[in-house]
Design a protein around this motif. Structure first.
Motif, PDB file in Angstrom:
ATOM      1  N   TYR A  31       0.855  -1.181   0.000  1.00 37.55           N
ATOM      2  CA  TYR A  31       0.000   0.000   0.000  1.00 37.55           C
ATOM      3  C   TYR A  31       0.894   1.235   0.000  1.00 37.55           C
ATOM      4  O   TYR A  31       1.862   1.291   0.756  1.00 37.55           O
ATOM      5  CB  TYR A  31      -0.902   0.008   1.244  1.00 37.55           C
ATOM      6  N   TYR A  33       1.169   5.663  -0.380  1.00 38.56           N
ATOM      7  CA  TYR A  33       0.423   6.877  -0.067  1.00 38.56           C
ATOM      8  C   TYR A  33       1.273   8.099  -0.402  1.00 38.56           C
ATOM      9  O   TYR A  33       2.495   8.053  -0.322  1.00 38.56           O
ATOM     10  CB  TYR A  33       0.105   6.930   1.438  1.00 38.56           C
ATOM     11  N   TYR A  35       1.221  12.220   0.992  1.00 38.28           N
ATOM     12  CA  TYR A  35       0.696  13.247   1.870  1.00 38.28           C
ATOM     13  C   TYR A  35       1.447  14.545   1.564  1.00 38.28           C
ATOM     14  O   TYR A  35       2.538  14.526   0.995  1.00 38.28           O
ATOM     15  CB  TYR A  35       0.942  12.901   3.347  1.00 38.28           C
ATOM     16  N   SER A  48      -4.121   7.289  -1.796  1.00 36.33           N
ATOM     17  CA  SER A  48      -3.614   5.960  -1.483  1.00 36.33           C
ATOM     18  C   SER A  48      -3.728   5.085  -2.725  1.00 36.33           C
ATOM     19  O   SER A  48      -4.605   5.299  -3.582  1.00 36.33           O
ATOM     20  CB  SER A  48      -4.361   5.332  -0.308  1.00 36.33           C
ATOM     21  N   GLU A  56      -8.105   5.572  -2.668  1.00 32.52           N
ATOM     22  CA  GLU A  56      -8.841   6.719  -2.127  1.00 32.52           C
ATOM     23  C   GLU A  56      -8.054   7.977  -2.462  1.00 32.52           C
ATOM     24  O   GLU A  56      -6.818   7.937  -2.530  1.00 32.52           O
ATOM     25  CB  GLU A  56      -9.021   6.585  -0.605  1.00 32.52           C
ATOM     26  N   SER A  95       2.951   0.796   3.435  1.00 35.46           N
ATOM     27  CA  SER A  95       2.586  -0.089   4.540  1.00 35.46           C
ATOM     28  C   SER A  95       2.307  -1.483   4.013  1.00 35.46           C
ATOM     29  O   SER A  95       2.119  -1.697   2.808  1.00 35.46           O
ATOM     30  CB  SER A  95       1.365   0.444   5.297  1.00 35.46           C
ATOM     31  N   GLY A  97      -0.344  -2.948   4.845  1.00 34.68           N
ATOM     32  CA  GLY A  97      -1.787  -3.093   4.917  1.00 34.68           C
ATOM     33  C   GLY A  97      -2.241  -2.851   6.327  1.00 34.68           C
ATOM     34  O   GLY A  97      -2.422  -1.721   6.749  1.00 34.68           O
ATOM     35  N   ASN A  98      -2.365  -3.868   7.086  1.00 35.48           N
ATOM     36  CA  ASN A  98      -2.882  -3.720   8.431  1.00 35.48           C
ATOM     37  C   ASN A  98      -1.757  -3.436   9.421  1.00 35.48           C
ATOM     38  O   ASN A  98      -1.697  -3.980  10.507  1.00 35.48           O
ATOM     39  CB  ASN A  98      -3.627  -5.000   8.830  1.00 35.48           C
ATOM     40  N   GLN A  99      -0.843  -2.580   9.004  1.00 39.19           N
ATOM     41  CA  GLN A  99       0.312  -2.195   9.807  1.00 39.19           C
ATOM     42  C   GLN A  99       0.547  -0.696   9.626  1.00 39.19           C
ATOM     43  O   GLN A  99       0.056  -0.109   8.666  1.00 39.19           O
ATOM     44  CB  GLN A  99       1.557  -2.978   9.363  1.00 39.19           C
ATOM     45  N   GLN A 101       1.933   2.944   8.693  1.00 37.00           N
ATOM     46  CA  GLN A 101       2.589   3.478   7.518  1.00 37.00           C
ATOM     47  C   GLN A 101       3.980   3.984   7.898  1.00 37.00           C
ATOM     48  O   GLN A 101       4.171   4.602   8.938  1.00 37.00           O
ATOM     49  CB  GLN A 101       1.745   4.615   6.934  1.00 37.00           C
TER      50      GLN A 101
ATOM     51  N   TYR B  32      -7.701   3.014  14.691  1.00 36.88           N
ATOM     52  CA  TYR B  32      -6.306   2.788  15.000  1.00 36.88           C
ATOM     53  C   TYR B  32      -5.700   4.147  15.351  1.00 36.88           C
ATOM     54  O   TYR B  32      -6.034   5.163  14.733  1.00 36.88           O
ATOM     55  CB  TYR B  32      -5.568   2.194  13.802  1.00 36.88           C
ATOM     56  N   PHE B  34      -2.147   6.509  16.441  1.00 36.30           N
ATOM     57  CA  PHE B  34      -0.695   6.562  16.252  1.00 36.30           C
ATOM     58  C   PHE B  34      -0.151   7.875  16.803  1.00 36.30           C
ATOM     59  O   PHE B  34      -0.836   8.897  16.817  1.00 36.30           O
ATOM     60  CB  PHE B  34      -0.333   6.506  14.756  1.00 36.30           C
ATOM     61  N   LYS B  49       1.834   2.808  18.445  1.00 34.32           N
ATOM     62  CA  LYS B  49       0.515   2.620  17.830  1.00 34.32           C
ATOM     63  C   LYS B  49      -0.392   1.876  18.797  1.00 34.32           C
ATOM     64  O   LYS B  49       0.072   1.146  19.680  1.00 34.32           O
ATOM     65  CB  LYS B  49       0.655   1.799  16.546  1.00 34.32           C
ATOM     66  N   PHE B  51      -3.779  -0.584  18.368  1.00 28.28           N
ATOM     67  CA  PHE B  51      -4.751  -1.238  17.496  1.00 28.28           C
ATOM     68  C   PHE B  51      -5.891  -1.805  18.331  1.00 28.28           C
ATOM     69  O   PHE B  51      -7.057  -1.619  18.024  1.00 28.28           O
ATOM     70  CB  PHE B  51      -4.082  -2.358  16.701  1.00 28.28           C
ATOM     71  N   GLY B  97      -8.490  -1.408  10.242  1.00 24.93           N
ATOM     72  CA  GLY B  97      -8.119  -1.928   8.930  1.00 24.93           C
ATOM     73  C   GLY B  97      -6.779  -1.347   8.558  1.00 24.93           C
ATOM     74  O   GLY B  97      -5.932  -2.022   8.004  1.00 24.93           O
ATOM     75  N   GLY B  98      -6.578  -0.114   8.904  1.00 26.44           N
ATOM     76  CA  GLY B  98      -5.240   0.491   8.853  1.00 26.44           C
ATOM     77  C   GLY B  98      -4.748   0.897   7.503  1.00 26.44           C
ATOM     78  O   GLY B  98      -3.916   1.776   7.394  1.00 26.44           O
ATOM     79  N   PHE B  99      -5.213   0.259   6.440  1.00 27.14           N
ATOM     80  CA  PHE B  99      -4.628   0.556   5.134  1.00 27.14           C
ATOM     81  C   PHE B  99      -5.424   1.614   4.417  1.00 27.14           C
ATOM     82  O   PHE B  99      -5.706   1.522   3.235  1.00 27.14           O
ATOM     83  CB  PHE B  99      -4.521  -0.713   4.275  1.00 27.14           C
ATOM     84  N   GLN B 100      -5.776   2.631   5.146  1.00 24.74           N
ATOM     85  CA  GLN B 100      -6.479   3.764   4.599  1.00 24.74           C
ATOM     86  C   GLN B 100      -5.764   5.016   5.076  1.00 24.74           C
ATOM     87  O   GLN B 100      -4.769   4.958   5.753  1.00 24.74           O
ATOM     88  CB  GLN B 100      -7.933   3.747   5.054  1.00 24.74           C
ATOM     89  N   LEU B 102      -4.370   8.230   6.831  1.00 19.77           N
ATOM     90  CA  LEU B 102      -4.189   8.734   8.175  1.00 19.77           C
ATOM     91  C   LEU B 102      -4.742  10.151   8.239  1.00 19.77           C
ATOM     92  O   LEU B 102      -4.526  10.948   7.325  1.00 19.77           O
ATOM     93  CB  LEU B 102      -2.699   8.756   8.541  1.00 19.77           C
TER      94      LEU B 102
END
Lengths: 112, 114
Positions: A31, A33, A35, A48, A56, A95, A97-99, A101, B32, B34, B49, B51, B97-100, B102
Protein backbone atom coordinates in the motif's frame (compact mmCIF):
# COMPACT_ATOMS: atom_id res chain seq x y z
CA UNK A 1 15.76 -1.27 9.06
CA UNK A 2 14.20 -0.81 5.61
CA UNK A 3 13.30 2.74 4.66
CA UNK A 4 11.10 4.68 2.31
CA UNK A 5 13.34 6.86 0.17
CA UNK A 6 12.28 10.00 -1.67
CA UNK A 7 14.03 11.99 -4.36
CA UNK A 8 14.84 14.77 -4.78
CA UNK A 9 15.01 16.22 -1.27
CA UNK A 10 14.30 19.69 -2.68
CA UNK A 11 12.70 20.60 -6.00
CA UNK A 12 12.39 24.15 -7.32
CA UNK A 13 10.05 24.61 -10.27
CA UNK A 14 8.55 27.48 -12.20
CA UNK A 15 4.79 27.93 -11.92
CA UNK A 16 2.99 26.10 -14.71
CA UNK A 17 5.70 23.49 -15.13
CA UNK A 18 5.22 19.78 -14.58
CA UNK A 19 6.99 18.11 -11.67
CA UNK A 20 7.48 14.47 -10.77
CA UNK A 21 8.28 13.45 -7.22
CA UNK A 22 9.77 10.01 -6.76
CA UNK A 23 9.53 7.46 -4.00
CA UNK A 24 10.89 4.00 -3.43
CA UNK A 25 8.62 2.28 -0.90
CA UNK A 26 9.73 -0.53 1.37
CA UNK A 27 10.12 -3.57 -0.85
CA UNK A 28 7.52 -5.94 0.60
CA UNK A 29 4.88 -3.26 1.17
CA UNK A 30 1.71 -3.29 -0.90
CA UNK A 31 0.00 0.00 0.00
CA UNK A 32 1.39 3.36 -1.01
CA UNK A 33 0.42 6.88 -0.07
CA UNK A 34 1.21 10.52 -0.70
CA UNK A 35 0.70 13.25 1.87
CA UNK A 36 1.60 16.92 1.86
CA UNK A 37 2.44 19.43 4.56
CA UNK A 38 2.20 23.11 3.76
CA UNK A 39 4.68 25.07 5.87
CA UNK A 40 3.40 25.45 9.41
CA UNK A 41 0.31 23.33 8.82
CA UNK A 42 -0.67 19.76 9.49
CA UNK A 43 0.04 16.75 7.32
CA UNK A 44 -2.77 16.14 4.82
CA UNK A 45 -3.65 12.97 2.96
CA UNK A 46 -3.54 13.15 -0.84
CA UNK A 47 -3.95 9.65 -2.22
CA UNK A 48 -3.61 5.96 -1.48
CA UNK A 49 -2.68 3.32 -4.05
CA UNK A 50 -3.04 -0.44 -4.02
CA UNK A 51 -2.95 -3.14 -6.66
CA UNK A 52 -2.04 -0.62 -9.35
CA UNK A 53 -4.95 1.65 -8.79
CA UNK A 54 -6.02 4.53 -6.59
CA UNK A 55 -7.86 3.34 -3.47
CA UNK A 56 -8.84 6.72 -2.13
CA UNK A 57 -8.07 10.34 -2.86
CA UNK A 58 -8.75 13.61 -1.12
CA UNK A 59 -10.36 16.71 -2.56
CA UNK A 60 -6.86 18.18 -2.87
CA UNK A 61 -5.96 15.47 -5.39
CA UNK A 62 -7.58 17.04 -8.44
CA UNK A 63 -7.00 16.46 -12.16
CA UNK A 64 -3.61 18.16 -11.95
CA UNK A 65 -2.30 15.29 -9.83
CA UNK A 66 -1.57 11.73 -10.86
CA UNK A 67 0.26 8.77 -9.38
CA UNK A 68 1.99 5.87 -11.01
CA UNK A 69 3.95 2.78 -10.13
CA UNK A 70 5.97 2.52 -13.33
CA UNK A 71 7.98 -0.51 -12.27
CA UNK A 72 8.30 -2.84 -9.32
CA UNK A 73 10.05 -0.36 -7.08
CA UNK A 74 9.13 3.26 -7.77
CA UNK A 75 6.00 5.18 -6.88
CA UNK A 76 5.64 8.65 -8.38
CA UNK A 77 3.49 11.72 -7.87
CA UNK A 78 3.09 14.02 -10.87
CA UNK A 79 1.74 17.53 -10.75
CA UNK A 80 0.85 18.54 -14.29
CA UNK A 81 0.84 22.33 -14.12
CA UNK A 82 2.15 23.59 -10.80
CA UNK A 83 0.64 26.49 -8.91
CA UNK A 84 2.15 28.62 -6.18
CA UNK A 85 -0.10 26.92 -3.63
CA UNK A 86 1.44 23.54 -4.46
CA UNK A 87 4.54 24.63 -2.54
CA UNK A 88 4.77 22.18 0.34
CA UNK A 89 6.64 19.21 1.73
CA UNK A 90 5.42 16.03 0.06
CA UNK A 91 5.71 12.76 1.97
CA UNK A 92 5.51 9.29 0.54
CA UNK A 93 4.51 6.41 2.80
CA UNK A 94 4.07 2.69 2.45
CA UNK A 95 2.59 -0.09 4.54
CA UNK A 96 1.92 -3.79 4.66
CA UNK A 97 -1.79 -3.09 4.92
CA UNK A 98 -2.88 -3.72 8.43
CA UNK A 99 0.31 -2.19 9.81
CA UNK A 100 1.50 1.35 10.43
CA UNK A 101 2.59 3.48 7.52
CA UNK A 102 6.29 4.21 7.18
CA UNK A 103 7.20 7.65 5.87
CA UNK A 104 10.07 8.95 3.82
CA UNK A 105 11.97 12.14 4.66
CA UNK A 106 9.94 14.12 2.15
CA UNK A 107 10.52 16.30 -0.90
CA UNK A 108 10.32 20.02 -0.37
CA UNK A 109 8.62 21.50 -3.45
CA UNK A 110 9.08 25.20 -4.05
CA UNK A 111 7.07 26.84 -6.83
CA UNK A 112 8.38 30.17 -8.10
CA UNK B 1 -15.88 12.97 9.58
CA UNK B 2 -12.82 11.86 11.44
CA UNK B 3 -10.86 14.54 13.21
CA UNK B 4 -7.95 14.77 15.59
CA UNK B 5 -7.40 17.58 18.05
CA UNK B 6 -4.09 18.42 19.64
CA UNK B 7 -4.98 21.37 21.85
CA UNK B 8 -1.43 22.43 22.66
CA UNK B 9 0.45 24.12 19.82
CA UNK B 10 3.65 24.54 21.85
CA UNK B 11 4.83 22.98 25.09
CA UNK B 12 8.04 23.78 26.92
CA UNK B 13 9.39 21.24 29.38
CA UNK B 14 12.56 21.28 31.43
CA UNK B 15 15.04 18.53 30.71
CA UNK B 16 14.40 15.64 33.09
CA UNK B 17 10.80 16.64 33.73
CA UNK B 18 7.83 14.53 32.73
CA UNK B 19 5.82 15.17 29.58
CA UNK B 20 2.24 14.65 28.52
CA UNK B 21 0.98 15.62 25.07
CA UNK B 22 -2.76 15.59 24.58
CA UNK B 23 -4.70 14.07 21.71
CA UNK B 24 -8.45 13.72 21.27
CA UNK B 25 -10.15 12.15 18.31
CA UNK B 26 -13.59 12.11 16.83
CA UNK B 27 -14.60 8.93 15.09
CA UNK B 28 -17.63 6.67 15.04
CA UNK B 29 -15.80 3.56 16.18
CA UNK B 30 -12.49 2.90 17.85
CA UNK B 31 -9.90 3.74 15.23
CA UNK B 32 -6.31 2.79 15.00
CA UNK B 33 -4.25 5.43 16.82
CA UNK B 34 -0.70 6.56 16.25
CA UNK B 35 1.89 9.03 17.45
CA UNK B 36 4.55 10.22 15.02
CA UNK B 37 7.51 12.52 15.68
CA UNK B 38 9.06 14.92 13.18
CA UNK B 39 12.45 16.44 13.82
CA UNK B 40 13.30 19.60 11.83
CA UNK B 41 13.79 18.83 8.15
CA UNK B 42 13.04 15.18 8.69
CA UNK B 43 10.22 12.81 7.88
CA UNK B 44 7.69 11.30 10.24
CA UNK B 45 8.90 8.58 12.54
CA UNK B 46 6.43 6.25 14.21
CA UNK B 47 6.67 6.38 18.01
CA UNK B 48 3.89 3.96 18.88
CA UNK B 49 0.51 2.62 17.83
CA UNK B 50 -2.70 1.33 19.35
CA UNK B 51 -4.75 -1.24 17.50
CA UNK B 52 -6.55 -3.14 20.25
CA UNK B 53 -5.96 -4.85 23.58
CA UNK B 54 -3.95 -3.29 26.39
CA UNK B 55 -4.81 0.39 26.52
CA UNK B 56 -1.32 1.39 27.66
CA UNK B 57 1.12 1.02 24.79
CA UNK B 58 4.87 1.34 24.86
CA UNK B 59 6.84 2.90 22.07
CA UNK B 60 10.35 3.79 21.11
CA UNK B 61 12.59 6.30 22.92
CA UNK B 62 10.85 5.71 26.26
CA UNK B 63 7.45 7.02 25.17
CA UNK B 64 4.11 5.52 26.11
CA UNK B 65 0.50 6.40 25.37
CA UNK B 66 -2.79 5.52 27.00
CA UNK B 67 -6.01 4.98 25.08
CA UNK B 68 -9.09 6.10 27.01
CA UNK B 69 -12.24 5.20 25.13
CA UNK B 70 -14.52 7.15 27.49
CA UNK B 71 -12.58 10.35 26.80
CA UNK B 72 -11.73 9.63 23.14
CA UNK B 73 -8.16 10.39 24.05
CA UNK B 74 -4.74 8.98 23.30
CA UNK B 75 -2.26 11.05 25.28
CA UNK B 76 1.47 10.61 24.87
CA UNK B 77 3.71 10.53 27.94
CA UNK B 78 7.35 10.30 28.85
CA UNK B 79 8.59 10.24 32.45
CA UNK B 80 11.85 12.12 31.84
CA UNK B 81 12.42 14.30 28.80
CA UNK B 82 15.80 14.57 27.10
CA UNK B 83 16.99 17.55 25.04
CA UNK B 84 16.94 15.35 21.95
CA UNK B 85 13.16 14.94 22.33
CA UNK B 86 12.64 18.49 21.07
CA UNK B 87 10.57 18.04 17.90
CA UNK B 88 7.04 18.21 16.55
CA UNK B 89 4.68 15.46 17.64
CA UNK B 90 1.67 14.41 15.61
CA UNK B 91 -1.25 12.28 16.70
CA UNK B 92 -3.01 10.42 13.89
CA UNK B 93 -5.97 8.11 13.42
CA UNK B 94 -6.97 5.60 10.78
CA UNK B 95 -10.11 3.52 10.47
CA UNK B 96 -9.76 -0.03 11.73
CA UNK B 97 -8.12 -1.93 8.93
CA UNK B 98 -5.24 0.49 8.85
CA UNK B 99 -4.63 0.56 5.13
CA UNK B 100 -6.48 3.76 4.60
CA UNK B 101 -5.60 7.38 4.98
CA UNK B 102 -4.19 8.73 8.18
CA UNK B 103 -5.86 11.80 9.59
CA UNK B 104 -3.38 13.93 11.49
CA UNK B 105 -3.73 16.46 14.23
CA UNK B 106 -2.14 19.88 13.88
CA UNK B 107 0.86 18.84 15.92
CA UNK B 108 2.47 19.96 19.18
CA UNK B 109 5.91 21.47 19.11
CA UNK B 110 7.95 20.38 22.11
CA UNK B 111 10.70 22.67 23.36
CA UNK B 112 13.10 21.37 26.00
CA UNK B 113 14.76 23.87 28.28
CA UNK B 114 18.03 23.16 30.10
Amino acid sequence: EPEVTQTPSHQVTQMGQEVILRCVPISNHLYFYWYRQILGQKVEFLVSFYNNEISEKSEIFDDQFSVERPDGSNFTLKIRSTKLEDSAMYFCASSQGNQPQHFGDGTRLSIL
Amino acid sequence: AQSVTQPDIHITVSEGASLELRCNYSYGATPYLFWYVQSPGQGLQLLLKYFSGDTLVQGIKGFEAEFKRSQSSFNLRKPSVHWSDAAEYFCAVAPQGGFQKLVFGTGTRLLVSP
